[in-house]
Each structure stands twice: as structure tokens, then as C-alpha cells.
Design an enzyme around this catalytic site. Structure first.
Site, mmCIF file in Angstrom:
data_model
loop_
_atom_site.group_PDB
_atom_site.id
_atom_site.type_symbol
_atom_site.label_atom_id
_atom_site.label_comp_id
_atom_site.label_asym_id
_atom_site.label_seq_id
_atom_site.Cartn_x
_atom_site.Cartn_y
_atom_site.Cartn_z
ATOM 1 N N GLY A 84 -25.720 -22.333 -7.089
ATOM 2 C CA GLY A 84 -26.099 -23.561 -6.399
ATOM 3 C C GLY A 84 -24.926 -24.449 -6.052
ATOM 4 O O GLY A 84 -24.781 -24.888 -4.916
ATOM 5 N N GLY B 104 -21.886 -23.702 -5.657
ATOM 6 C CA GLY B 104 -20.834 -23.029 -4.897
ATOM 7 C C GLY B 104 -19.806 -22.328 -5.745
ATOM 8 O O GLY B 104 -19.084 -21.459 -5.263
ATOM 9 N N GLU C 13 -33.341 -25.154 -7.597
ATOM 10 C CA GLU C 13 -33.999 -24.067 -8.332
ATOM 11 C C GLU C 13 -35.436 -23.863 -7.872
ATOM 12 O O GLU C 13 -35.891 -22.732 -7.692
ATOM 13 C CB GLU C 13 -33.938 -24.348 -9.833
ATOM 14 C CG GLU C 13 -32.514 -24.302 -10.357
ATOM 15 C CD GLU C 13 -32.331 -25.082 -11.654
ATOM 16 O OE1 GLU C 13 -33.321 -25.622 -12.202
ATOM 17 O OE2 GLU C 13 -31.179 -25.153 -12.131
#
Length: 130
Positions: free
Chosen positions: A32, A34, A97
Site C-alpha cells: 500500500g 509503495g 485494505e
């Protein structure tokens, strides 16, 4: 799990029965923010073994997405940008998520249709050891 229910040959990183990756395989990772050191290491190992890689992320300019063959960007709030006005009240990376979960379920439905798998066949692949 759903890919297994579709009858595909899949494994999970960390499971003691996970076979080695190689040519013809696809490693799917989620990063998420990166960059996550463990994800970066997995991408490097998979690439060195000749496997293709896909990184799911909210930060496509991160190090992990740049190391992957393919990038799927989910434009959702993550822990790195979870404070300030006008943002979700969900904590940390919950929005990313949750969006990832919904996206993957939709992708499984599309793949199920593309592969011609009916819901009952998927159900037959579900464990009976619960």
C-alpha cells in the site's frame, strides 16, 4: 484462497509447502505505501528466478511498484496519509485494505466467468476441515 477455489495452482508466501518460483509463475504482492522491505525482497527474489511480478499499491511511484513487472494502483488512503481534514475516519491503511478486498473479489468473479467456472465447482474446492 479464491484463486484456489477457482481450481488454479496457487501458493502463499511463508507456507511450508510453497514451491520455488520460476518462469511461468506470477508473484502478486501488496505494498500500500509503495515500499515494504519484505515485499521488496520478495519481488527481487521472484524476478531473479524468472517469475513475473504484480504489485498492488496506493503509491505507484514507490520502490516496490518500480521493481514489479505490473502495477495495480488502488487510489485509497493509507497509513502514510491518514491525517488531516477531509480524510476517512477509518484508521491507518484500513481504506486501502478494504478497497483491495472488494477489488479482488470482483476480479475473482470476472476470472470465474472468463474461465467458465460455476459457483458449485468453486464450492467443491472449499476445505471440509473447518
Amino acid at each position: 484462497m479464491r484463486l484456489f477455489h477457482l481450481g488454479l495452482q496457487v501458493s502463499v508466501v511463508g507456507d511450508m509447502t510453497t514451491p520455488p518460483l520460476g518462469e511461468g509463475d506470477l508473484l502478486i504482492v501488496s505494498a500500500g505505501p509503495g515500499y515494504l522491505s519484505r515485499v521488496q525482497s520478495l519481488l527481487e527474489t521472484a524476478s531473479a528466478a524468472g517469475a513475473r511480478t504484480l504489485c498492488v499499491t496506493a503509491q505507484p511511484d514507490g520502490r516496490c511498484p518500480h521493481s514489479a513487472d505490473h502495477v495495480l494502483t488502488i487510489p485509497a488512503q493509507i497509513m502514510a496519509d491518514d491525517s488531516g481534514p477531509g480524510l476517512s475516519i477509518l484508521p491507518m491503511g484500513s481504506l486501502f485494505e478494504g478497497a483491495q478486498f472488494v477489488l479482488f473479489e470482483i476480479m475473482v468473479l470476472k476470472l470465474r466467468d472468463r474461465l467458465g467456472i460455476d459457483p458449485e465447482k468453486m464450492r467443491r474446492n472449499h476445505t471440509n476441515l473447518e
